[in-house]
Design a protein around this motif. Structure first.
Motif, short mmCIF file in Angstrom:
data_model
loop_
_atom_site.label_atom_id
_atom_site.label_comp_id
_atom_site.label_asym_id
_atom_site.label_seq_id
_atom_site.Cartn_x
_atom_site.Cartn_y
_atom_site.Cartn_z
N ALA A 76 35.11 28.52 31.48
CA ALA A 76 36.09 28.54 32.57
C ALA A 76 37.17 29.59 32.30
O ALA A 76 37.61 30.28 33.22
CB ALA A 76 36.72 27.15 32.73
N TRP A 77 37.58 29.73 31.04
CA TRP A 77 38.56 30.75 30.69
C TRP A 77 38.03 32.14 31.03
O TRP A 77 38.75 32.98 31.55
CB TRP A 77 38.92 30.66 29.20
CG TRP A 77 39.93 31.68 28.80
CD1 TRP A 77 41.29 31.54 28.84
CD2 TRP A 77 39.66 33.00 28.33
NE1 TRP A 77 41.88 32.72 28.41
CE2 TRP A 77 40.91 33.63 28.09
CE3 TRP A 77 38.50 33.73 28.08
CZ2 TRP A 77 41.01 34.93 27.62
CZ3 TRP A 77 38.61 35.03 27.61
CH2 TRP A 77 39.85 35.61 27.39
N THR A 78 36.73 32.38 30.77
CA THR A 78 36.16 33.69 31.08
C THR A 78 36.13 33.94 32.58
O THR A 78 36.26 35.08 33.02
CB THR A 78 34.73 33.88 30.50
OG1 THR A 78 33.79 33.09 31.21
CG2 THR A 78 34.69 33.59 29.01
N VAL A 79 35.95 32.89 33.37
CA VAL A 79 35.97 33.03 34.83
C VAL A 79 37.34 33.55 35.26
O VAL A 79 37.43 34.52 36.02
CB VAL A 79 35.65 31.69 35.53
CG1 VAL A 79 35.97 31.76 37.02
CG2 VAL A 79 34.21 31.29 35.30
N ARG A 80 38.38 32.92 34.76
CA ARG A 80 39.74 33.38 35.12
C ARG A 80 39.97 34.82 34.66
O ARG A 80 40.57 35.62 35.38
CB ARG A 80 40.79 32.46 34.50
CG ARG A 80 40.88 31.13 35.24
CD ARG A 80 41.99 30.30 34.72
NE ARG A 80 43.27 30.84 35.16
CZ ARG A 80 44.41 30.18 35.06
NH1 ARG A 80 44.42 28.97 34.56
NH2 ARG A 80 45.53 30.73 35.45
N GLU A 81 39.50 35.13 33.48
CA GLU A 81 39.67 36.48 32.94
C GLU A 81 38.91 37.50 33.78
O GLU A 81 39.45 38.55 34.14
CB GLU A 81 39.20 36.49 31.48
CG GLU A 81 39.41 37.80 30.78
CD GLU A 81 40.86 38.07 30.39
OE1 GLU A 81 41.11 39.19 29.91
OE2 GLU A 81 41.73 37.20 30.57
N PHE A 82 37.65 37.23 34.11
CA PHE A 82 36.84 38.13 34.92
C PHE A 82 37.51 38.34 36.29
O PHE A 82 37.59 39.47 36.77
CB PHE A 82 35.42 37.58 35.10
CG PHE A 82 34.53 38.46 35.92
CD1 PHE A 82 33.88 39.54 35.35
CD2 PHE A 82 34.33 38.20 37.27
CE1 PHE A 82 33.05 40.36 36.11
CE2 PHE A 82 33.51 39.01 38.04
CZ PHE A 82 32.87 40.09 37.45
N MET A 83 37.99 37.26 36.88
CA MET A 83 38.62 37.37 38.20
C MET A 83 39.97 38.08 38.14
O MET A 83 40.40 38.66 39.13
CB MET A 83 38.77 35.98 38.82
CG MET A 83 37.45 35.31 39.14
SD MET A 83 36.38 36.27 40.23
CE MET A 83 37.20 36.02 41.78
N PHE A 84 40.62 38.08 36.98
CA PHE A 84 41.83 38.86 36.81
C PHE A 84 41.50 40.35 36.91
O PHE A 84 42.20 41.11 37.57
CB PHE A 84 42.49 38.55 35.47
CG PHE A 84 43.63 39.48 35.13
CD1 PHE A 84 44.89 39.28 35.68
CD2 PHE A 84 43.43 40.58 34.28
CE1 PHE A 84 45.93 40.14 35.37
CE2 PHE A 84 44.47 41.44 33.99
CZ PHE A 84 45.72 41.23 34.54
#
Length: 162
Positions: A76-84
């Motif tokens: 989930a952290w990577t999702v936020r990072e990718f979407m950033f």
């Protein structure tokens, strides 16, 4: 999300993330990869154990390392990072097995209020049409985008064949 997660390392393009699961079976290298689907602005979230022999992600292996929640929090952290880094992109996700898809649904439901603060999430189930994610419904795949892009996402997913 404010869940305990593993330190994660990204490649230059922020499309591949790696971390190490630490648990009862030792250290297991995990990879999260965002791969372009060939459809405009849509990236597939691939996730699994890194296979040193084949140099690929194994998304079928069951690690049983006792840290499932921490691993999912890291994804989930990577999702936020990718979407950033890519705020106009959409992330498509489905489990490699029915059990994994169910696990992802449970994770989404458990964190839906936090997810909705930043993102809009859609599900596709038996109707074969995308709809805004609702608890208590069966979905076989998921699509996530930035909340501020909701109107554009609706226009795009009307004819999205995933």
């Amino acid at each position: 999300m404010n869940l305990d997660s593993y330190p994660c390392f990204a490649n230059e393009t922020h499309s591949v993330y790696e971390f190490v699961s630490q648990g009862q079976r030792g250290a297991v290298k995990k990879i999260v990869e965002y791969a372009w689907t060939g459809l405009e602005n849509v990236y597939n979230l691939g996730f699994g154990d890194y296979d040193e022999v084949s140099n690929e992600i194994n998304d079928l292996v069951v690690t049983n390392n006792g840290d499932c929640l921490k691993v999912l929090a890291t994804v989930a952290w990577t999702v936020r990072e990718f979407m950033f880094w890519y705020p106009d992109k959409l992330i498509f996700a489905t489990g490699s097995t029915g059990a994994r898809t169910r696990l992802y649904r449970i994770g989404i439901v458990s964190n839906l209020n936090e997810i909705k603060e930043y993102f809009v999430i859609f599900g596709k189930g038996e109707s074969d049409f995308w709809e805004e994610f609702e608890t208590g419904k069966y979905y076989s795949s998921f699509l996530l985008g930035r909340k501020e892009n909701k109107d554009e996402i609706w226009k795009q997913i009307e004819n999205l064949d995933l």
